[in-house]
Write a protein that holds these residues in place. Sequence first.
Motif, mmCIF file in Angstrom:
data_model
loop_
_atom_site.group_PDB
_atom_site.id
_atom_site.type_symbol
_atom_site.label_atom_id
_atom_site.label_comp_id
_atom_site.label_asym_id
_atom_site.label_seq_id
_atom_site.Cartn_x
_atom_site.Cartn_y
_atom_site.Cartn_z
ATOM 1 N N GLY A 167 75.905 40.321 -3.748
ATOM 2 C CA GLY A 167 74.810 39.502 -3.239
ATOM 3 C C GLY A 167 75.260 38.110 -2.892
ATOM 4 N N VAL A 168 74.484 37.435 -2.039
ATOM 5 C CA VAL A 168 74.793 36.054 -1.663
ATOM 6 C C VAL A 168 73.622 35.118 -1.961
ATOM 7 N N LEU A 169 72.482 35.673 -2.371
ATOM 8 C CA LEU A 169 71.311 34.855 -2.663
ATOM 9 C C LEU A 169 71.058 34.814 -4.168
ATOM 10 N N ALA A 170 70.279 33.823 -4.586
ATOM 11 C CA ALA A 170 69.960 33.657 -6.008
ATOM 12 C C ALA A 170 69.229 34.896 -6.529
ATOM 13 N N LYS A 171 69.273 35.077 -7.853
ATOM 14 C CA LYS A 171 68.763 36.297 -8.475
ATOM 15 C C LYS A 171 67.286 36.549 -8.166
ATOM 16 N N ARG A 172 66.490 35.483 -8.036
ATOM 17 C CA ARG A 172 65.064 35.703 -7.781
ATOM 18 C C ARG A 172 64.812 36.257 -6.380
ATOM 19 N N TRP A 173 65.827 36.203 -5.532
ATOM 20 C CA TRP A 173 65.733 36.784 -4.194
ATOM 21 C C TRP A 173 66.475 38.116 -4.124
ATOM 22 N N ALA A 174 66.700 38.745 -5.271
ATOM 23 C CA ALA A 174 67.546 39.940 -5.355
ATOM 24 C C ALA A 174 67.025 41.085 -4.492
ATOM 25 N N LEU A 175 65.696 41.276 -4.424
ATOM 26 C CA LEU A 175 65.150 42.382 -3.652
ATOM 27 C C LEU A 175 65.499 42.231 -2.176
ATOM 28 N N PHE A 176 65.236 41.063 -1.621
ATOM 29 C CA PHE A 176 65.576 40.823 -0.216
ATOM 30 C C PHE A 176 67.084 40.867 -0.020
ATOM 31 N N ASP A 177 67.816 40.288 -0.968
ATOM 32 C CA ASP A 177 69.281 40.241 -0.888
ATOM 33 C C ASP A 177 69.867 41.648 -0.819
ATOM 34 N N GLY A 178 69.261 42.569 -1.544
ATOM 35 C CA GLY A 178 69.765 43.934 -1.543
ATOM 36 C C GLY A 178 69.326 44.753 -0.345
ATOM 37 N N LEU A 179 68.186 44.377 0.253
ATOM 38 C CA LEU A 179 67.622 45.187 1.325
ATOM 39 C C LEU A 179 67.997 44.725 2.731
ATOM 40 N N PHE A 180 68.234 43.415 2.927
ATOM 41 C CA PHE A 180 68.430 42.962 4.306
ATOM 42 C C PHE A 180 69.646 43.611 4.991
ATOM 43 N N PRO A 181 70.733 43.971 4.252
ATOM 44 C CA PRO A 181 71.844 44.621 4.955
ATOM 45 C C PRO A 181 71.480 45.959 5.592
ATOM 46 N N TYR A 182 70.462 46.651 5.072
ATOM 47 C CA TYR A 182 70.065 47.917 5.673
ATOM 48 C C TYR A 182 69.442 47.705 7.052
ATOM 49 N N ILE A 183 68.986 46.480 7.309
ATOM 50 C CA ILE A 183 68.462 46.133 8.637
ATOM 51 C C ILE A 183 69.577 45.598 9.517
ATOM 52 N N THR A 184 70.334 44.662 8.995
ATOM 53 C CA THR A 184 71.312 43.953 9.832
ATOM 54 C C THR A 184 72.638 44.694 9.987
ATOM 55 N N ASP A 185 73.048 45.488 8.995
ATOM 56 C CA ASP A 185 74.347 46.171 9.101
ATOM 57 C C ASP A 185 74.451 47.020 10.369
ATOM 58 N N PRO A 186 73.486 47.921 10.636
ATOM 59 C CA PRO A 186 73.620 48.737 11.864
ATOM 60 C C PRO A 186 73.580 47.901 13.140
ATOM 61 N N LEU A 187 72.866 46.779 13.111
ATOM 62 C CA LEU A 187 72.822 45.908 14.297
ATOM 63 C C LEU A 187 74.180 45.285 14.576
ATOM 64 N N MET A 188 74.998 45.146 13.534
ATOM 65 C CA MET A 188 76.311 44.527 13.670
ATOM 66 C C MET A 188 77.444 45.552 13.747
ATOM 67 N N GLY A 189 77.105 46.830 13.746
ATOM 68 C CA GLY A 189 78.126 47.853 13.889
ATOM 69 C C GLY A 189 78.591 48.493 12.607
#
Length: 441
Positions: A167-189
Amino acid sequence: MDKEIFFDPKLTRDDRLVLESLAQDIRVQESRRNTKSSAATSKAAKPTGSDEEALVALMESTNTPGTADFEPTVFTSWDYADIDWKKPFNAWVLAPYVRVARGIVRKETDVVMLTHILLYFTTSVPSALALFFWHFSWLHGIAHFVMQATFVGTYTLMMHQHIHMRGVLAKRWALFDGLFPYITDPLMGHTWNTYYYHHVKHHHIEGNGPNDLSSTLRFQRDSLPHFLMYLGRFYFFIWFDLPLYFMRTRKYVLAGKAFFWEMANYSFFVTLFRINPRATFCVFLMPFFLMRLGLMVGNWAQHAFVDHDEPDSDYRSSITLVDVQSNRHSYNDGYHTSHHLNPLRHWRDHPKSFLKGKEQYATQGALVFHNIDYMVLTVRLLMKDYKTLAKCLVPIGAEQIAMTMDERAAFLKDHTRQFTEEEIARKFNVKGGASATTMAK
């Protein structure tokens, strides 16, 4: 030889300090060879221990919240100290953003990562949605791909930090921190989770050894046909090779996860292609093909020079780049040896760690380059342009510094020589046999 060193005006401050230190070492060694009074010259020319300790202390201070010198990284293109904080926009908008962002990111230095997450969710994501659900045009589709092509390097190295630090965000943002790559990863290849499974759970375990799917040992690293075989194996078989590796090493759960996520992502692409083939091609498939090429070109360069005496040494099987693109825009990715020595080392700590361990790097015969990035380095290798590579080498240690340019070129060429199975068996104490497979960074 220090006159061959090019100080790019876009170097980060830490890169400039590292390069100046290395240039000073070269001047000292050359002075010793060119004078009878080497001791006196050394005393006059060599930086004292306290000088380098001061550089390390400065880097430590700028990385440490609460110190007077602390500087978070906010953008990749501009250093914090170079921002004019008296300008109204910077004082009333940027400074408050930095204060808030320091509490959102995992490490207070890493404001830049929040900056880029916001960038991707305000450009890449809306653009992709528009292509799929509003209106598709080839002009927009190609422009979207070009935009993504400018993002993928920085994004990938942000995710490099993400997968190592979970993760790169603080622990209280853990849910978003864990989920955003599922959106952005395929967009970036990237395909879902493959970077993590391959890079963290495989590449750093094997370390370019004979069982590493991305090992360069069995290839002649200045050969285009060998590189194409290396690339082709990754493109067409990584979906099978990585789960098979985990099966061979009795990591059955990882094998299942790696296979599941790779197949899930391919199924996602196929489904979207049936719905909107043109948008899928521009938004997902072109970045996918580009990313897989980029990963292989980068990994080839990072592990192209391998010492035949000690190929299992991190110092002698990877390289360091004191370089603009790799370090300014890609989170100090040029310090690849430092990363292999400690995969959990924070990206801002690499230059400091290099300076502190500079004597060890020299003793171990490590290779340091400047004024060339991984992509260009791979191209120069495949052109067999050792003259340019020799000029880009920053020699460290008396032996390297004493080399002429021709000797440097020959030295580098020898380090790209293909290993035989007999050499591999002897050096790594394993049975020879398996042909190399692919992937990684």
